[in-house]
Design an enzyme around this catalytic site. Structure first.
Site, PDB file in Angstrom:
ATOM      1  N   ASP A 181       0.715  -0.867   0.400  1.00 57.61           N
ATOM      2  CA  ASP A 181      -0.157   0.107   0.063  1.00 57.61           C
ATOM      3  C   ASP A 181       0.680   1.004   0.271  1.00 57.61           C
ATOM      4  O   ASP A 181       1.932   1.236   0.219  1.00 57.61           O
ATOM      5  CB  ASP A 181      -0.858   0.464   1.525  1.00 57.61           C
ATOM      6  N   ASP A 240       1.930   8.010   8.603  1.00 55.60           N
ATOM      7  CA  ASP A 240       1.559   6.281   8.938  1.00 55.60           C
ATOM      8  C   ASP A 240       3.178   6.117   9.711  1.00 55.60           C
ATOM      9  O   ASP A 240       2.692   5.356  10.437  1.00 55.60           O
ATOM     10  CB  ASP A 240       1.493   5.376   7.990  1.00 55.60           C
ATOM     11  N   GLU A 296       0.293  -3.156  11.247  1.00 62.35           N
ATOM     12  CA  GLU A 296       0.118  -2.933   9.785  1.00 62.35           C
ATOM     13  C   GLU A 296       0.869  -2.213   8.988  1.00 62.35           C
ATOM     14  O   GLU A 296       1.357  -3.046   7.583  1.00 62.35           O
ATOM     15  CB  GLU A 296      -1.521  -2.388   9.185  1.00 62.35           C
ATOM     16  N   GLU A 297       1.477  -1.586   9.445  1.00 65.88           N
ATOM     17  CA  GLU A 297       3.022  -0.769   8.492  1.00 65.88           C
ATOM     18  C   GLU A 297       3.998  -1.266   8.433  1.00 65.88           C
ATOM     19  O   GLU A 297       5.278  -1.481   7.737  1.00 65.88           O
ATOM     20  CB  GLU A 297       3.090   0.565   9.136  1.00 65.88           C
ATOM     21  N   ASP A 316      -2.905  -0.641  13.974  1.00 69.72           N
ATOM     22  CA  ASP A 316      -3.493   0.094  12.875  1.00 69.72           C
ATOM     23  C   ASP A 316      -3.091   1.689  12.965  1.00 69.72           C
ATOM     24  O   ASP A 316      -3.835   1.759  13.524  1.00 69.72           O
ATOM     25  CB  ASP A 316      -4.729  -0.135  11.440  1.00 69.72           C
ATOM     26  N   LEU A 347      -2.618   4.562  11.616  1.00 69.67           N
ATOM     27  CA  LEU A 347      -3.067   5.527  10.871  1.00 69.67           C
ATOM     28  C   LEU A 347      -4.062   4.612   9.796  1.00 69.67           C
ATOM     29  O   LEU A 347      -3.630   4.831   8.299  1.00 69.67           O
ATOM     30  CB  LEU A 347      -2.085   6.383  10.256  1.00 69.67           C
ATOM     31  N   ASP A 348      -5.288   4.851  10.397  1.00 69.56           N
ATOM     32  CA  ASP A 348      -6.125   3.828   8.849  1.00 69.56           C
ATOM     33  C   ASP A 348      -6.893   5.607   7.796  1.00 69.56           C
ATOM     34  O   ASP A 348      -7.105   5.740   8.705  1.00 69.56           O
ATOM     35  CB  ASP A 348      -7.461   2.762   9.375  1.00 69.56           C
ATOM     36  N   GLU A 378      -7.770  -4.567  11.774  1.00 71.71           N
ATOM     37  CA  GLU A 378      -8.668  -3.624  11.218  1.00 71.71           C
ATOM     38  C   GLU A 378      -9.531  -4.295  11.348  1.00 71.71           C
ATOM     39  O   GLU A 378     -10.587  -3.794  12.535  1.00 71.71           O
ATOM     40  CB  GLU A 378      -8.792  -3.483   9.514  1.00 71.71           C
TER      41      GLU A 378
END
Ligand code: AFP
Length: 297
Positions: A50, A56, A79-80, A98, A100-101, A246
């Site tokens: 992504d 992020d 997630e990063e 996560d 900074l979704d 998420e």
């Protein structure tokens, strides 16, 4: 004060929860000035392929640094990051997050958020989950928090007293405002059952709402009722949204608020096995009657 809302048996989680919330206050402060940063449009690619913006990475690093300082957890899954971070001598908790979704919305000042879940020990089996929550960075900063088998609580951050103020418990209403939420741009890629399901809303006077920031779309769904779906399709065969970071925390929140959250096969998201930390899934969640309608199709 959040502490008074932590069930007795989970009181020790306070240190870790505070680290996350202190980080989120700093993230909010940075986001408020985001348009001033001239590097805001610089992008790189994270482990899931992504786009990853500097904020992020900033948010990810900030949360990890804060937890490293007070050693309030040992195993961190972001997630990063491709792999977990292990904090030596950290408290025996696992944090999945996560940072900074919805970050593709940063540049246009749309609400985004931080999603998190905490588990006992070194695992992310749902039976060991302690809590799930998210912070939404909107014109008000809010925290939605739920402990295992407990109610869903709503807090707002008061900039005057610098405290989280408890607003009340959330029970997801029936879909009286007649809202459905899905990215219609993917319609040509949907499988027949989803198309059939969504046709009902299209043909019966429902309003479509889609922010494209899961935190914002779920926040509205929790408060107003309706459905949120990001299904598997012919392009994203396994869906787009990540199970661990998420879908599981958001599903726990929706279900503790009286709603339902399933994949296309009718399996409750919270009962799905996480086989791979960056695993994705299709998801249909929201007011119970709406999800039952999908199951009964
Ligand atoms: P970003 O974090 O890259 O903005 O992705 C946001 C997200 O993971 C989730 O918050 C949204 O619900 C979803 O992606 C939106 O995806 P589409 O842009 O494909 O509709």
């Amino acid at each position: 004060m959040i502490e008074t809302h932590i069930p007795e048996k989970y009181k020790q989680i306070n240190k870790l929860l505070n680290s996350i919330l202190e980080s989120s206050i700093l993230i909010k402060n940075i986001l408020e000035n985001a348009p001033l940063y001239n590097n805001i449009n610089i992008e790189s690619i994270n482990s899931s392929g992504d786009n990853q913006k500097p904020l992020d990475i900033f948010s990810n690093d900030l949360i990890i640094e804060n937890i490293m300082k007070n050693k309030s957890a040992k195993y961190l899954y972001s997630e990063e990051l491709e792999n977990e971070v292990i904090i030596e001598n950290g408290d025996e908790y696992t944090l999945c997050f996560d940072p900074l979704d919805g970050s593709s919305n940063i540049d246009c000042n749309v609400s985004i958020g931080t999603i998190f879940s905490i588990y006992n020990n070194n695992n992310y089996l749902f039976e060991n989950i302690i809590l799930s929550g998210y912070v939404i960075y909107g014109f008000a900063m809010e925290l939605i928090l739920t402990f295992k088998d407990d109610v869903v609580k709503r807090f707002v951050y008061d900039n005057q007293s610098l405290n989280w103020i408890y607003i009340g418990n959330i029970v997801i209403p029936k879909n009286v405002k007649k809202i459905y939420c899905i990215n219609h741009g993917n319609e040509n890629l949907w499988y027949p059952k989803i198309r059939n399901y969504i046709d009902y809303y299209k043909n019966n006077g429902y309003t479509q709402r889609y922010v494209g920031s899961m935190v914002a779309d779920i926040h509205r769904t929790l408060l107003y009722g309706g459905i949120f779906s990001y299904p598997c399709d012919t392009k994203n065969n396994n869906g787009k949204l990540r199970l661990l970071y998420e879908c599981i925390p958001m599903s726990m929140i929706i279900e503790n608020a009286g709603g339902m959250s399933i994949n296309e096969n009718g399996i409750h998201i919270c009962e799905m096995n996480v086989k791979e930390i960056h695993q994705k899934t299709g998801i249909i969640m929201g007011s119970k009657e709406d999800i039952e309608r999908y199951i009964n199709l």
